[in-house]
Design an enzyme around this catalytic site. Structure first.
Site, short mmCIF file in Angstrom:
data_model
loop_
_atom_site.label_atom_id
_atom_site.label_comp_id
_atom_site.label_asym_id
_atom_site.label_seq_id
_atom_site.Cartn_x
_atom_site.Cartn_y
_atom_site.Cartn_z
N GLY A 181 -11.84 33.38 68.27
CA GLY A 181 -11.23 32.43 69.19
C GLY A 181 -11.30 31.02 68.66
CG ASP A 203 -9.87 26.33 82.27
OD1 ASP A 203 -8.71 26.33 82.71
OD2 ASP A 203 -10.13 26.33 81.06
#
Length: 327
Positions: free
Chosen positions: A54, A166
């Site tokens: 990632g 988030d």
């Protein structure tokens, strides 16, 4: 339901098999190559780096092996983002994760410093994100079950004073035993969230609640995460986002001014109860959403299994009658 209790037991073989068969090879191939100009480190502290899995705006995430050969996810600040501000974000995320212990929330092993800089070592989750699961058409009932688990984990965080801020499918990993909520980088303790009128919006535009975009509307709190859960539910039901446009500013305007198109107008196969759950979570005013993420999860479970959902308020009944197709 006790927030500290483990998630309800349920056969999960269909989803784990589906993930294993469709994503094991593709995920390995996708994560193996670092971007151009960014060499793969050999080690980060005591961890031997295997592959990059990632890349965010502040940090890279690697799959690595600890001294016993077990897989670990290591999140390290990128060199071009290194500095006191990024380190403060890491330290705040570590402090939050240390205070949370839930089977569906990522586990922090340690925060430490190495030649690569400050890093977080966390348990590695081998599966794809919920976003990948949605895009590749996992059975709807399995997606709903995963979201129900996520909502209960979010409720647990709320009872421990944490707002994620988030939540989105990209931040939910699917492991062998179910979903894992990750990326608490912009999460905050409720008592530390100040209401600043001119503060720029922080989060992912397509999943941000109205009060995240315009802080004058209301305080950020648990209802902010409930909105994001509603956006994820809408995406599962309709295979599209409720609010999206060509850029962040245009998306913000739609979030603030438009009502989401009812899911059953997009897909008539969506159960009416799930449409009510979704629209309830996506109310503009926080007070009109579900009171808790647990209440959202309870109604989601009822709607997904064909049981009557909790009795909605009079305004929601009128909304449902208005949006229900008539012969």
């Amino acid at each position: 339901m006790n927030a500290d209790a483990p998630p309800p037991r349920r056969p999960f073989s269909s989803t784990t098999a589906w993930i294993r068969d469709r994503f094991r090879q593709s995920i390995k191939a996708k994560g193996a190559s670092p971007p151009s100009g960014e060499p793969l480190p050999q080690n980060i502290g005591p961890y031997k780096v295997i592959e990059r899995i990632g890349r965010g705006s502040v940090a890279n995430v690697y799959r690595a092996a600890d001294e016993a050969g077990r897989d670990v996810a290591v999140k390290v600040i990128r060199h071009d983002q290194a500095g006191p501000e990024a380190e403060a974000v890491f330290k705040r995320e570590a402090a939050i994760l240390k205070g949370l212990s839930h089977p569906d929330i990522v586990v922090l092993r340690e925060i430490a410093r190495a030649n690569e800089g400050l890093y977080l070592a966390m348990d590695y989750v081998p599966g794809p994100t919920l976003q990948v699961v949605i895009e590749h058409g996992a059975p709807r009932e399995e997606q709903l079950y995963l979201l129900m688990r996520v909502a209960r984990a979010v409720h647990y965080a709320h009872t421990h004073g944490i707002v994620h801020r988030d939540l989105k499918p990209q931040n939910i990993l699917i492991g062998p035993d179910g979903p894992i909520v990750t990326d608490f980088g912009i999460a905050r303790a409720m008592d530390s969230i100040t209401r600043v009128k001119n503060q720029p919006p922080i989060g992912t535009p397509t999943h941000m609640a109205p009060e995240q975009i315009d802080r004058r509307l209301a305080a950020i709190g648990p209802a902010t995460d409930i909105w994001a859960l509603g956006v994820i539910l809408y995406t599962i039901l309709c295979r599209r986002l409720p609010f999206v446009d060509i850029d962040a500013a245009s998306t913000f305007r739609r979030v603030l001014a438009e009502a989401p198109r009812p899911p059953r107008r997009i897909d008539a196969s969506v159960p009416a109860a799930l449409e009510i759950v979704c629209l309830h979570a996506l109310q503009k005013t926080p007070e009109n959403r579900y009171a808790t993420a647990e209440a959202f999860a309870d109604d989601l479970e009822r709607g997904a299994t064909g049981q009557p959902i909790a009795q909605p308020g009079p305004w929601l009944k009128r909304l449902f009658r208005w949006f229900t197709p008539r012969p």
